[in-house]
Design a protein around this motif. Structure first.
Motif, PDB file in Angstrom:
ATOM      1  N   THR A   1       0.724  -1.108  -0.080  1.00  0.00           N
ATOM      2  CA  THR A   1      -0.050   0.062   0.174  1.00  0.00           C
ATOM      3  C   THR A   1       0.870   1.255   0.062  1.00  0.00           C
ATOM      4  OG1 THR A   1      -1.921  -1.023   1.201  1.00  0.00           O
ATOM      5  CG2 THR A   1      -1.750   1.284   1.279  1.00  0.00           C
ATOM      6  N   VAL A   2       1.814   1.184   0.930  1.00  0.00           N
ATOM      7  CA  VAL A   2       2.698   2.633   1.079  1.00  0.00           C
ATOM      8  C   VAL A   2       3.411   2.769  -0.186  1.00  0.00           C
ATOM      9  CG1 VAL A   2       4.613   3.651   2.221  1.00  0.00           C
ATOM     10  CG2 VAL A   2       2.505   2.512   3.654  1.00  0.00           C
ATOM     11  N   TRP A   3       4.101   1.646  -0.494  1.00  0.00           N
ATOM     12  CA  TRP A   3       5.123   1.881  -1.721  1.00  0.00           C
ATOM     13  C   TRP A   3       4.171   2.337  -3.072  1.00  0.00           C
ATOM     14  CZ3 TRP A   3       5.484  -0.555  -6.581  1.00  0.00           C
ATOM     15  CH2 TRP A   3       6.656  -0.231  -7.290  1.00  0.00           C
ATOM     16  N   SER A   4       3.152   1.557  -3.252  1.00  0.00           N
ATOM     17  CA  SER A   4       2.575   1.746  -4.475  1.00  0.00           C
ATOM     18  C   SER A   4       1.791   3.235  -4.693  1.00  0.00           C
ATOM     19  CB  SER A   4       1.213   0.685  -4.637  1.00  0.00           C
ATOM     20  OG  SER A   4       0.267   0.896  -3.663  1.00  0.00           O
ATOM     21  N   ASN A   5       1.600   3.911  -3.322  1.00  0.00           N
ATOM     22  CA  ASN A   5       0.965   5.166  -3.159  1.00  0.00           C
ATOM     23  C   ASN A   5       1.940   6.203  -3.190  1.00  0.00           C
ATOM     24  OD1 ASN A   5      -2.087   4.889  -3.568  1.00  0.00           O
ATOM     25  ND2 ASN A   5      -1.669   3.365  -2.077  1.00  0.00           N
ATOM     26  N   VAL A   6       2.943   5.967  -2.282  1.00  0.00           N
ATOM     27  CA  VAL A   6       4.070   7.249  -1.812  1.00  0.00           C
ATOM     28  C   VAL A   6       5.138   7.150  -2.760  1.00  0.00           C
ATOM     29  CG1 VAL A   6       5.635   7.964  -0.266  1.00  0.00           C
ATOM     30  CG2 VAL A   6       3.460   6.917   0.618  1.00  0.00           C
ATOM     31  N   VAL A   7       5.478   5.920  -3.469  1.00  0.00           N
ATOM     32  CA  VAL A   7       6.540   6.024  -4.378  1.00  0.00           C
ATOM     33  C   VAL A   7       6.077   5.957  -5.840  1.00  0.00           C
ATOM     34  CG1 VAL A   7       8.666   4.763  -5.016  1.00  0.00           C
ATOM     35  CG2 VAL A   7       8.166   4.910  -2.399  1.00  0.00           C
ATOM     36  N   GLN A   8       5.336   4.746  -6.084  1.00  0.00           N
ATOM     37  CA  GLN A   8       4.770   4.594  -7.288  1.00  0.00           C
ATOM     38  C   GLN A   8       4.210   5.615  -7.992  1.00  0.00           C
ATOM     39  OE1 GLN A   8       2.385   0.968  -8.179  1.00  0.00           O
ATOM     40  NE2 GLN A   8       3.578   0.702  -9.909  1.00  0.00           N
ATOM     41  N   LEU A   9       3.214   6.011  -7.251  1.00  0.00           N
ATOM     42  CA  LEU A   9       1.854   6.900  -7.591  1.00  0.00           C
ATOM     43  C   LEU A   9       2.301   8.638  -7.334  1.00  0.00           C
ATOM     44  CD1 LEU A   9      -0.707   7.679  -8.963  1.00  0.00           C
ATOM     45  CD2 LEU A   9      -1.752   7.293  -6.739  1.00  0.00           C
ATOM     46  N   ALA A  10       3.028   8.641  -6.201  1.00  0.00           N
ATOM     47  CA  ALA A  10       2.991  10.256  -5.747  1.00  0.00           C
ATOM     48  C   ALA A  10       4.599  10.531  -6.042  1.00  0.00           C
ATOM     49  CB  ALA A  10       2.837  10.223  -4.348  1.00  0.00           C
ATOM     50  N   ARG A  11       5.440   9.665  -6.452  1.00  0.00           N
ATOM     51  CA  ARG A  11       6.904  10.093  -6.588  1.00  0.00           C
ATOM     52  C   ARG A  11       7.395  10.872  -5.504  1.00  0.00           C
ATOM     53  NH1 ARG A  11       3.508  11.760 -10.106  1.00  0.00           N
ATOM     54  NH2 ARG A  11       4.375  13.606  -9.786  1.00  0.00           N
ATOM     55  N   LEU A  12       7.397  10.390  -4.408  1.00  0.00           N
ATOM     56  CA  LEU A  12       7.895  11.025  -3.041  1.00  0.00           C
ATOM     57  C   LEU A  12       9.538  10.962  -3.257  1.00  0.00           C
ATOM     58  CD1 LEU A  12       7.769  12.439  -0.399  1.00  0.00           C
ATOM     59  CD2 LEU A  12       8.261  10.190   0.560  1.00  0.00           C
ATOM     60  N   ALA A  13      10.104  12.220  -3.402  1.00  0.00           N
ATOM     61  CA  ALA A  13      11.638  12.384  -3.685  1.00  0.00           C
ATOM     62  C   ALA A  13      12.394  13.020  -2.257  1.00  0.00           C
ATOM     63  CB  ALA A  13      11.790  13.431  -4.740  1.00  0.00           C
ATOM     64  N   LYS A  14      13.574  12.680  -2.525  1.00  0.00           N
ATOM     65  CA  LYS A  14      14.334  13.270  -1.329  1.00  0.00           C
ATOM     66  C   LYS A  14      14.287  14.680  -1.263  1.00  0.00           C
ATOM     67  CE  LYS A  14      19.375  13.286   0.034  1.00  0.00           C
ATOM     68  NZ  LYS A  14      20.932  12.632  -0.189  1.00  0.00           N
ATOM     69  N   GLY A  15      14.314  15.131   0.090  1.00  0.00           N
ATOM     70  CA  GLY A  15      14.257  16.511   0.289  1.00  0.00           C
ATOM     71  C   GLY A  15      12.756  17.181   0.299  1.00  0.00           C
ATOM     72  N   GLU A  16      11.746  16.259  -0.121  1.00  0.00           N
ATOM     73  CA  GLU A  16      10.262  16.654  -0.120  1.00  0.00           C
ATOM     74  C   GLU A  16       9.933  16.275   1.162  1.00  0.00           C
ATOM     75  OE1 GLU A  16       8.522  16.502  -4.407  1.00  0.00           O
ATOM     76  OE2 GLU A  16       8.418  14.403  -3.311  1.00  0.00           O
ATOM     77  N   THR A  17       8.459  17.059   1.610  1.00  0.00           N
ATOM     78  CA  THR A  17       8.088  16.547   2.958  1.00  0.00           C
ATOM     79  C   THR A  17       6.767  15.888   2.773  1.00  0.00           C
ATOM     80  OG1 THR A  17       8.450  18.941   3.798  1.00  0.00           O
ATOM     81  CG2 THR A  17       6.693  17.791   4.794  1.00  0.00           C
ATOM     82  N   LEU A  18       6.489  14.632   3.526  1.00  0.00           N
ATOM     83  CA  LEU A  18       5.633  13.856   3.460  1.00  0.00           C
ATOM     84  C   LEU A  18       4.610  14.001   4.824  1.00  0.00           C
ATOM     85  CD1 LEU A  18       3.914  11.187   2.649  1.00  0.00           C
ATOM     86  CD2 LEU A  18       5.827  10.064   3.673  1.00  0.00           C
ATOM     87  N   LEU A  19       3.300  14.167   4.579  1.00  0.00           N
ATOM     88  CA  LEU A  19       2.250  14.240   5.697  1.00  0.00           C
ATOM     89  C   LEU A  19       1.668  13.018   5.510  1.00  0.00           C
ATOM     90  CD1 LEU A  19       0.652  15.418   7.764  1.00  0.00           C
ATOM     91  CD2 LEU A  19      -0.688  16.671   6.226  1.00  0.00           C
ATOM     92  N   VAL A  20       1.671  12.235   6.840  1.00  0.00           N
ATOM     93  CA  VAL A  20       0.925  11.056   6.849  1.00  0.00           C
ATOM     94  C   VAL A  20      -0.109  10.987   8.077  1.00  0.00           C
ATOM     95  CG1 VAL A  20       1.193   8.534   7.623  1.00  0.00           C
ATOM     96  CG2 VAL A  20       3.153   9.734   6.204  1.00  0.00           C
TER      97      VAL A  20
END
Length: 324
Positions: A126-145
């Motif tokens: 769930t987390v990988w497919s949404n945060v990485v694959q779909l939302a493309r979270l990158a180094k230096g960005e801010t993630l709100l969970v």
């Protein structure tokens, strides 16, 4: 075998540990002798009659499991009887045995206990497919969970930190110390604080680049307000309702996007692709100890009703496991 049946939807007492037919593997499936499963919000909804399994899935709850391969279908390669595995399921984890599409199997990561491995497949996928694959979270960005103390939340914190992001979480105040131990840079008590104001405060007014949301309608306007320019909101739950107001003007001004996804109902090939991505990109982090399963409690599978009651209190941090 025995499995957890739901003769009539209702409260935790609706779960009945029953004798049922043994599963048989299809050509592309393996049968896993289950050592553990985990309680997910979807299981509570299914027990209440609100979230039936997709066509062809076992009728019993349970979206993940760990165990040992006991049978292999005629067309399956790469898996053998006796292997320790964990698996993403469309249902059937609350049982002594379950048939699993081979594409949804994962090896138990090195250094992880076989029972604790049951805490990984659903949250990792769930987390990988949404945060990485779909939302493309990158180094230096801010993630709100949102829901930082949940199984999803505790995993998202660790993966976000591993990717080089700054992680902000919302959770009850009593969980904040543990979530900071997992790597959260900032914690917000959603009952006492305005998470929009807090996100803008800790990002010097920029906002969150990615938001992983379990609340849905109740948080939709505020989530959009909390997004940075170019931000990505991913909604994976509707604990706060299904219909909300979306400010398209603000979305356009921020050049932001809103996504809504589900995992359980995806076609087998999509699930297999997600599992491959998790094995390639997340499993090395787990084996290195950078990301770990967070287990709040274990209970016997026959006592699943008590485990459901615990999850309904929202007092747990991480996963609640069921062992056979």
């Amino acid at each position: 075998m025995r499995a957890m049946t739901i003769p009539k939807p209702g409260g935790p007492e609706a779960l009945v540990w029953s004798e049922v037919p043994d599963p048989r593997p299809g050509p592309d499936e393996v049968v896993v002798d289950v050592r553990a499963s985990a309680v997910n919000r979807a299981d509570l909804l299914q027990r209440q009659g609100h979230y039936p399994p997709p066509p062809g899935a076992p009728a019993y709850p349970g979206l993940e499991c760990s165990g040992v391969v006991s049978e292999v279908g005629s067309q399956v390669t790469g898996w053998a009887v006796g292997q320790a595995v964990c698996a993403l399921l469309a249902g059937g984890g609350y049982a002594e045995r379950v048939a699993v599409p081979a594409g949804q199997l994962l090896p138990v990561p090195a250094g992880v206990d076989l029972v604790d491995a049951a805490a990984l497949p659903e949250v990792a996928c769930t987390v990988w497919s949404n945060v990485v694959q779909l939302a493309r979270l990158a180094k230096g960005e801010t993630l709100l969970v949102h829901g930082g103390g949940s199984g999803i939340g505790t995993f998202a914190i660790q993966l976000g930190v591993a990717l080089g992001a700054t992680v902000v979480v919302t959770a009850r105040a009593g969980k904040h110390a543990r979530l900071r131990e997992l790597g959260a840079a900032h914690t917000v008590d959603y009952r006492e604080q305005d998470f929009v104001a807090e996100v803008h405060r800790v990002t010097d007014g920029r906002g969150a680049d990615v938001i992983l949301d379990i609340m849905g309608a109740a948080y939709l306007p505020r989530n959009v307000a909390a997004l940075a320019t170019g931000g990505r909101l991913v909604v994976i739950g509707m604990q706060g309702g299904r219909k909300g107001e979306l400010d398209l003007g603000m979305l356009l001004m921020k050049r932001a996007s809103v996504h809504a996804t589900a995992l359980r109902s995806r076609p087998l090939d999509e699930k297999a692709a997600i599992v491959r991505g998790v094995r390639e990109q997340v499993w090395p982090l787990i084996e290195a100890g950078t990301v770990r399963p967070v287990v709040h409690a274990r209970a016997r599978m026959a006592d699943a009703a008590d485990a459901h009651r615990l999850v309904e209190t929202n007092d747990h941090v991480g996963k609640v496991l069921l062992t056979t």
